[in-house]
Design an enzyme around this catalytic site. Structure first.
Site, mmCIF file in Angstrom:
data_model
loop_
_atom_site.group_PDB
_atom_site.id
_atom_site.type_symbol
_atom_site.label_atom_id
_atom_site.label_comp_id
_atom_site.label_asym_id
_atom_site.label_seq_id
_atom_site.Cartn_x
_atom_site.Cartn_y
_atom_site.Cartn_z
ATOM 1 C CD GLU A 76 -4.854 0.576 6.596
ATOM 2 O OE1 GLU A 76 -5.105 1.387 5.683
ATOM 3 O OE2 GLU A 76 -3.730 0.373 7.044
ATOM 4 C CD GLN A 115 -2.511 1.202 2.736
ATOM 5 O OE1 GLN A 115 -1.943 0.789 3.752
ATOM 6 N NE2 GLN A 115 -3.740 1.657 2.745
ATOM 7 N N GLY A 116 0.968 1.908 -1.125
ATOM 8 C CA GLY A 116 1.868 3.063 -1.237
ATOM 9 C C GLY A 116 1.143 4.382 -1.026
ATOM 10 C CE1 TYR A 117 -3.419 3.995 -0.874
ATOM 11 C CE2 TYR A 117 -4.554 4.431 1.176
ATOM 12 C CZ TYR A 117 -4.554 3.935 -0.102
ATOM 13 O OH TYR A 117 -5.701 3.380 -0.589
ATOM 14 C CB SER A 118 2.748 6.923 4.555
ATOM 15 O OG SER A 118 1.582 6.509 5.207
ATOM 16 C CB SER A 176 3.133 -2.947 5.720
ATOM 17 O OG SER A 176 3.031 -2.048 6.778
HETATM 18 C C1 LIG Z 1 3.662 -0.530 11.451
HETATM 19 C C2 LIG Z 1 3.226 0.489 10.454
HETATM 20 C C3 LIG Z 1 2.862 0.073 9.194
HETATM 21 C C4 LIG Z 1 2.495 1.001 8.225
HETATM 22 N N1 LIG Z 1 2.190 0.544 6.990
HETATM 23 C C5 LIG Z 1 1.904 1.438 6.002
HETATM 24 C C6 LIG Z 1 1.685 1.009 4.674
HETATM 25 O O1 LIG Z 1 1.751 -0.180 4.360
HETATM 26 N N2 LIG Z 1 1.431 1.925 3.727
HETATM 27 C C7 LIG Z 1 1.343 3.247 4.027
HETATM 28 O O2 LIG Z 1 1.082 4.026 3.120
HETATM 29 N N3 LIG Z 1 1.538 3.712 5.274
HETATM 30 C C8 LIG Z 1 1.826 2.835 6.269
HETATM 31 N N4 LIG Z 1 2.046 3.276 7.565
HETATM 32 C C9 LIG Z 1 2.063 4.723 7.810
HETATM 33 C C10 LIG Z 1 0.948 5.247 8.674
HETATM 34 O O3 LIG Z 1 -0.236 5.332 7.967
HETATM 35 C C11 LIG Z 1 1.428 6.619 9.193
HETATM 36 O O4 LIG Z 1 2.481 6.390 10.081
HETATM 37 C C12 LIG Z 1 0.335 7.383 9.880
HETATM 38 O O5 LIG Z 1 -0.646 7.777 8.993
HETATM 39 C C13 LIG Z 1 0.900 8.618 10.603
HETATM 40 O O6 LIG Z 1 1.690 9.412 9.773
HETATM 41 P P1 LIG Z 1 3.131 9.922 10.244
HETATM 42 O O7 LIG Z 1 3.872 8.715 10.655
HETATM 43 O O8 LIG Z 1 3.682 10.772 9.202
HETATM 44 O O9 LIG Z 1 2.867 10.774 11.563
HETATM 45 P P2 LIG Z 1 2.377 12.289 11.629
HETATM 46 O O10 LIG Z 1 1.218 12.492 10.743
HETATM 47 O O11 LIG Z 1 3.548 13.198 11.453
HETATM 48 O O12 LIG Z 1 1.901 12.352 13.110
HETATM 49 C C14 LIG Z 1 2.775 12.586 14.231
HETATM 50 C C15 LIG Z 1 1.925 12.813 15.467
HETATM 51 O O13 LIG Z 1 1.106 13.988 15.267
HETATM 52 C C16 LIG Z 1 -0.257 13.704 15.484
HETATM 53 N N5 LIG Z 1 -1.078 14.492 14.554
HETATM 54 C C17 LIG Z 1 -0.889 14.706 13.228
HETATM 55 N N6 LIG Z 1 -1.880 15.441 12.708
HETATM 56 C C18 LIG Z 1 -2.719 15.714 13.727
HETATM 57 C C19 LIG Z 1 -3.956 16.438 13.844
HETATM 58 N N7 LIG Z 1 -4.533 17.006 12.790
HETATM 59 N N8 LIG Z 1 -4.530 16.494 15.063
HETATM 60 C C20 LIG Z 1 -3.961 15.891 16.141
HETATM 61 N N9 LIG Z 1 -2.829 15.215 16.103
HETATM 62 C C21 LIG Z 1 -2.210 15.126 14.903
HETATM 63 C C22 LIG Z 1 -0.376 12.213 15.190
HETATM 64 O O14 LIG Z 1 -1.488 11.645 15.865
HETATM 65 C C23 LIG Z 1 0.935 11.664 15.724
HETATM 66 O O15 LIG Z 1 0.845 11.424 17.092
HETATM 67 C C24 LIG Z 1 2.431 2.374 8.549
HETATM 68 C C25 LIG Z 1 2.766 2.783 9.835
HETATM 69 C C26 LIG Z 1 3.162 1.861 10.787
HETATM 70 C C27 LIG Z 1 3.532 2.337 12.148
#
Ligand SMILES: Cc1cc2nc3c(=O)[nH]c(=O)nc-3n(C[C@H](O)[C@H](O)[C@H](O)COP(=O)(O)OP(=O)(O)OC[C@H]3O[C@@H](n4cnc5c(N)ncnc54)[C@H](O)[C@@H]3O)c2cc1C
Lengths: 355, 383
Positions: free
Chosen positions: B236, B118-121, B153
């Site tokens: 999801e 899943q290529g989102y983040s 992932s």
């Molecule tokens: C084990 C694991 C597997 C993953 N697998 C995939 C995958 O296969 N494909 C994929 O695309 N992504 C994947 N992800 C990514 C995941 O979707 C992101 O980590 C998640 O969306 C958070 O983004 P970020 O890590 O950039 O954190 P950030 O968005 O930078 O967040 C950092 C902190 O700020 C808080 N925050 C941010 N915005 C707000 C707001 N508006 N209000 C309040 N608090 C806020 C968050 O809650 C968090 O605590 C995976 C993540 C993990 C940990």
């Protein structure tokens, strides 16, 4: 375990809801809360007259013949409305007579209770002893002693009194030797007190139904608490949309918004949990002790905590007597303590699970 | 009392049991795919997927689905293939894809032959997913993709990726995104494993350097990828928060409490541990009851809460965290060090605790679930 409500059940609950909405606006609740017995009685009597008096009484005795699932679902709505009156105590008394009473006892009491002409109440706790195993009163041959934290002292004409060994006796409020001592109660919509017996004539019911009655009491307390906490969340959510500080509704502050989301998340599964518990009581009674202990431990504790947090979230207005928050906060506090605290029931549930 | 509806359910349960007895040879059966084929033919797995795409095309019936899950899990028989493909991509294609895309991708995804990432983040787009920068530009019959994905992932095991890219750089943030499918077996795609907090490497960084994909490997219209991606996210959240996981984990920690000595007696006899076990078990039960309630509603065609996925993810991931904490209390000093790396012993619980953090991040962080619940279920102002 199937605990889904049918369309008929939902329609029925809806009717009750409408009645409660009409009769329990905050100004009336406050009057009842401040001791206006006429208003409290009117609301409670009206409930019984909707047919709820005999909700769990068999049809041949004028009741609706429904189970604890329906009774608990109605109790949730009553808790939500903050309705005054000894509803829970009355339902338990009907349930006890219907299940533990002789044919003559059922015929004597249930039709009047179902018709809303006779109010019943349960007198179970002795001091802090909520468990049937710790009840000491005996009725051989006559009843002496006291029962505490009795809800419905003022309203009830007949009391179901817990005895040693989980036996239950019927006592009329007018029997010579019966005395009532109202207490200053935390939840003033449902005042409690002590009922004393001095060599009182009573009738013991044939079935020892104390343990089942306890399960039902715990389940109804859970349902009532769930209703109270759901109401608190609904109200504080609305308030947070309208209260403006720093030029925006306080709900726009994430610290507030997220707290409310957490409260809503904590409330959300408790409805299914108490309904499942009630359905277990109705359908597979063997599992009932543990399920009821667990639900009471969890829901009354979480609900009390939710009501506390919601009250604080109002700011100063929530700390006033005139505000409605404490109606539900006190209701939840009462349910928390009534018939055993959460920690005690958690320990019991662990024992019952064989852990 | 409730109407006795049990008989029909019980008949069905008997059918499932009989099927398993006859066809599932137990864990010794290495060939899960042969068994799965029979389970599809019997209508027990991939129930919502049409037969022409390899599913069993059964009428939606949450009660039956629940019974199947229970009975299969009891004997540890394999159900649907895990991973992003069957859980996320297939439903998205069914909802938004072209027929030829469904034919080409779904059947082999269901057998596990096609694995999907899943290529989102991206580094600059996590919670604020619509902020993605990875671009795709049409050159002739192909999209040319440049940029970087992260936290992806299972990408190291996958041959395909469904990916969000920016195709309309001048459009507003949410309207410039498209949803593409990409074959990862090409020079323009570099997968670099990222070591996780647990020491394992289940997720990756993906570098896209003139990666190419056919023009028609787009799901939904150009610029509509954001809406398409929402379909996937709903699935999801529902998976991440499901209550079966809580149930299983609770049974494990109960076993740990029974078999671990704490202050000279089995931990389970310690009143504080018992209290916490009871506290967690009540939440597990509530979570399970809420799941069944949601199924009942769906079965009766009634609307659930618009934020049901958010509720269940927030609730379930908090349970997972509490269980990890309790395990540490039970293990006491064993949580500090283990004589050998042992995934069955204390090491497993250290990993579980760390893992519970992932449950609060992946698929949208807990704060994002709170936003969703507040905005959709409670009607509070948007951030
Ligand atoms: C084990 C694991 C597997 C993953 N697998 C995939 C995958 O296969 N494909 C994929 O695309 N992504 C994947 N992800 C990514 C995941 O979707 C992101 O980590 C998640 O969306 C958070 O983004 P970020 O890590 O950039 O954190 P950030 O968005 O930078 O967040 C950092 C902190 O700020 C808080 N925050 C941010 N915005 C707000 C707001 N508006 N209000 C309040 N608090 C806020 C968050 O809650 C968090 O605590 C995976 C993540 C993990 C940990």
């Amino acid at each position: 375990m199937d605990f889904a409500l049918s369309d008929d059940q939902l329609t029925f609950i809806d009717q009750v809801d409408r009645y409660l909405r009409d009769t329990c606006p905050p100004d009336r609740l406050h009057k009842a809360f401040d001791g206006n017995e006429a208003i409290a009685s009117e609301i409670f009597q009206g409930l019984l007259e909707l047919g709820l008096g005999g909700l769990v009484a068999p049809e041949e005795h004028g009741g609706l013949g429904l189970g604890l699932l329906e009774a608990a679902s109605i109790t949730e709505r009553i808790g939500f409305a903050g309705a005054p009156g000894p509803w829970v105590s009355h339902v338990l008394a009907v349930l006890a007579i219907a299940n533990a009473g002789s044919d003559a006892q059922k015929a004597r009491w249930l039709p009047g209770m179902a018709a809303g002409e006779i109010v019943g109440a349960v007198a179970l706790m002795e001091g802090s002893a909520w468990s049937p195993e710790d009840w000491k009163l005996s009725a051989s041959p006559r009843l002496s002693g006291a029962k505490d934290y009795v809800m419905g002292l003022r309203e009830a004409q007949v009391f179901v009194v817990g005895l040693a060994g989980g036996q239950l006796a019927l006592v009329e409020s007018t029997a010579p030797g019966v005395s009532m001592t109202p207490w200053f109660s935390t939840d003033m919509t449902r005042p409690v007190g002590q009922i004393g017996f001095d060599n009182v004539a009573c009738e013991v019911m044939p079935q020892a139904y104390g343990a089942e009655l306890l399960d039902a009491a715990l389940t109804l307390a859970s349902a009532d608490s769930h209703g109270a906490s759901a109401r608190m969340v609904e109200d504080i959510v609305e308030y947070s949309k309208t209260r403006v500080q720093f030029d925006r509704p306080i709900a726009a502050f994430q610290a507030v918004k997220h707290k409310l989301a957490d409260l809503a998340t904590a409330v959300e599964p408790n409805g299914p949990l108490y309904r499942q518990t009630a359905a277990i009581f109705d359908q597979t009674p063997d599992d009932s002790h543990r399920a009821a202990a667990l639900a009471k431990a969890h829901i009354t504790e979480v609900a009390s905590n939710i009501c506390r947090i919601a009250t604080e979230s109002y700011g100063g207005i929530g700390y006033t007597w005139e505000h409605s928050a404490h109606i539900w906060l006190r209701r939840a506090m009462f349910n928390y303590a009534w018939m055993g605290t959460p920690a005690v029931h958690r320990a019991r549930a662990a024992d019952l699970a064989g852990w | 009392m409730l109407a006795p509806v049990a008989s029909e359910q019980e008949t069905f349960r008997k059918e499932v049991k009989a099927f398993l007895k006859e066809n599932w040879l137990g864990a010794a059966d290495r060939d899960a795919s042969a068994f799965r084929k029979k389970a599809v033919a019997a209508g027990y797995v991939y129930r919502s997927i049409p037969k022409i795409y390899g599913g069993s095309e059964q009428a939606a019936d949450p009660v039956k689905a629940h019974i199947i899950r229970e009975e299969f899990d009891k004997v540890r028989a394999p159900r649907e293939v895990g991973g992003n493909g069957p859980g996320l991509l297939a439903p998205t294609l069914l909802a938004c894809g072209e027929d030829w895309q469904k034919e080409m991708f779904i059947p082999k995804t269901l057998t596990g032959e096609y694995r999907w990432a899943q290529g989102y983040s991206e580094p600059g787009a996590g919670s604020d997913l619509a902020n993605i920068r990875t671009s795709a530009v049409l050159e002739g019959d192909e999209w040319v993709i440049n940029g970087q994905k992260v936290w992806t992932s299972d990408a190291h095991n996958s041959i395909f990726m469904f990916i969000l890219v920016r195709t309309e750089p001048d459009a507003p943030k949410h309207q410039g995104i498209s949803y593409l499918l990409l074959d990862m077996r090409q020079p323009g795609v570099t997968v670099r494993p990222l070591k996780q907090i647990t020491g394992e490497a289940h997720f990756n960084e993906i570098f896209l350097d003139n990666a190419r994909t056919p023009k028609n490997w787009i799901v939904g219209e150009r610029g509509k990828g954001w809406i398409v991606s929402r379909t996937t996210l709903v699935h999801e959240r529902n998976t991440v928060g499901a209550s079966m996981g809580s149930d299983h984990l609770f049974n494990q920690v109960l076993k740990l409490a029974r078999t671990t000595e704490l202050n000279g007696r089995p931990a389970i006899e310690d009143p504080l541990i018992r209290d916490e076990l009871g506290r967690i078990y009540a939440r597990v039960s509530a979570h399970r009851a809420a799941g069944q309630h949601a199924q009942n509603l769906a079965g009766a065609g009634r609307e659930g809460s618009p934020a049901a996925g958010g509720f269940t993810k927030l609730y379930g991931s908090a349970i997972s965290e509490s269980i990890g904490l309790l395990a540490q209390r039970i293990m006491a000093d064993h949580a500090m060090a283990q004589p050998v790396e042992n995934h069955a012993g204390p090491g497993r619980w250290v990993r579980q605790y760390l893992n519970s953090i992932a449950a609060q991040l992946g698929g949208g962080t807990s704060n994002m679930q709170r936003n969703q619940i507040a905005e959709r279920a409670l009607g509070l102002p948007r951030d």
